[in-house]
Scaffold this active site. Structure first.
Site, PDB file in Angstrom:
ATOM      1  N   SER A 134     -22.997 -16.531 -38.397  1.00 15.48           N
ATOM      2  CA  SER A 134     -22.695 -15.196 -38.087  1.00 15.48           C
ATOM      3  C   SER A 134     -24.634 -14.990 -38.315  1.00 15.48           C
ATOM      4  O   SER A 134     -25.585 -15.909 -38.473  1.00 15.48           O
ATOM      5  CB  SER A 134     -22.521 -14.772 -39.722  1.00 15.48           C
ATOM      6  OG  SER A 134     -23.333 -13.535 -40.357  1.00 15.48           O
ATOM      7  N   TYR A 146     -20.845 -16.142 -48.750  1.00 15.39           N
ATOM      8  CA  TYR A 146     -21.116 -16.601 -46.757  1.00 15.39           C
ATOM      9  C   TYR A 146     -22.255 -16.425 -46.768  1.00 15.39           C
ATOM     10  O   TYR A 146     -22.246 -17.041 -45.361  1.00 15.39           O
ATOM     11  CB  TYR A 146     -20.738 -14.533 -46.923  1.00 15.39           C
ATOM     12  CG  TYR A 146     -20.070 -14.947 -45.578  1.00 15.39           C
ATOM     13  CD1 TYR A 146     -18.910 -15.031 -44.465  1.00 15.39           C
ATOM     14  CD2 TYR A 146     -20.995 -14.407 -44.292  1.00 15.39           C
ATOM     15  CE1 TYR A 146     -18.808 -14.590 -43.225  1.00 15.39           C
ATOM     16  CE2 TYR A 146     -20.642 -14.082 -42.922  1.00 15.39           C
ATOM     17  CZ  TYR A 146     -19.635 -14.312 -42.619  1.00 15.39           C
ATOM     18  OH  TYR A 146     -19.424 -13.832 -41.201  1.00 15.39           O
TER      19      TYR A 146
END
Length: 308
Positions: free
Chosen positions: A182, A195
């Site tokens: 990401s 995350y």
């Protein structure tokens, strides 16, 4: 054994440095050439493509696209209903697909999955480690369960799948491992501390795995790696995106993101960001000292607000 004379040692080091510089320049020229003339897309007709988290979101988008390209798609998810829906979509478009239920955090279950897939379908050619979760709230409000689940799914799930499917790729010196990192694996973001940590870890896993295979005495040149770093994709995980300059940094449509991901795999790119210009803007951003980076972050004003 006689010790090597000092003059021979120095000459050898000089020769190695010259040879290294020549090889570096060649690789830089090849990379620049590929910017202008992209590598041809490989044909995946008949290849076995396994996608984790195929029951919804990006996993479904990626799986259906590989199905349209003629690949045999192995859909893996813990959600049987969503997974079967993905398989039905692929078959409806004349594709070939298989559904398997597996918890990627369970190493024993992943090993059993690998054995079953090889027996039922064949050896996996392309492994897409897509399964992931994204709790979005300040780190002090994230529960132990949420943090452990984030690491188990986003990080350990990648490792168990690699351990399960890499051996067969090594045996035949052929295969492709794809990981969903990401932009949160390239920069820190508020409300996404665990995350971000997990997605930085995914990039680290892929980079170190490439080095490990490069240094393996066996010929491993036939095994490829692709790391995907998307920006905010409108898949439902990002409930409260905060974007100051929407005309420049709008959320990414899942279909557009899936098209770019599949294209990157077919062209065997090592790493991409979505949108692609973020690959270079992130490198420029990292040239600044941390305090200056915070000023830029405040100005850009992009991120995710907390949600339950």
């Amino acid at each position: 054994m006689a010790e090597e004379p000092q003059v021979i040692y120095v000459l050898r080091i000089i020769f190695e440095i010259i040879w290294m510089i020549l090889r570096l320049n060649l690789e830089i020229i090849k990379a620049l050439f590929r910017v202008v003339v992209p590598q041809d897309r490989k044909d995946v007709t008949g290849d076995i493509v396994l996608v984790t988290g195929a029951g919804h979101g990006m996993g479904r988008e990626i799986a259906t696209r590989f199905g349209k390209l003629g690949a045999k798609v192995v859909c893996v998810d813990i959600n049987s209903k969503g997974n079967e829906e993905t398989v039905s979509l692929i078959k409806k478009n004349k594709g070939e697909a298989y559904a398997y239920i597996c918890d990627v955090t369970d190493r024993a279950a992943v090993m059993q999955l690998a054995e079953k897939v090889e027996k039922d379908v064949g050896q996996v050619d392309i492994l897409v480690n897509n399964a992931g979760i994204m709790p979005c709230k300040p780190v002090l409000k994230q529960t132990e369960k949420e943090i452990r689940a984030t690491m188990e799914i986003n990080v350990n799930g990648n490792l168990w799948m690699i351990q399960a499917f890499l051996p067969a790729m090594l045996d035949r010196n052929s295969g492709h491992i794809v990981a969903m990192s990401s932009m949160a694996g390239k920069m820190g973001l508020r409300n996404l501390v665990p995350y971000c940590g997990s997605k930085y870890a995914v990039r680290g896993i892929m980079e170190s795995l490439a080095v490990e295979l490069h240094e393996d005495p066996r010929n491993t040149n036939g095994i490829k790696f692709t790391t995907i770093c998307p920006y905010i994709v409108n898949t439902g995980l990002c409930h409260n995106p905060r974007i100051r300059f929407e005309a420049v940094m709008k959320t990414v449509d899942p279909g557009d993101a899936a098209d770019q991901i599949v294209d990157a795999v077919l062209r065997e790119y090592h790493e991409i960001t979505i949108p692609s210009d973020m690959y270079y803007s992130n490198k420029v951003f990292n040239l600044f000292p941390p305090s200056a980076g915070m000023i830029l972050t405040d100005f850009i004003g992009t991120g995710l607000d907390p949600h339950e």
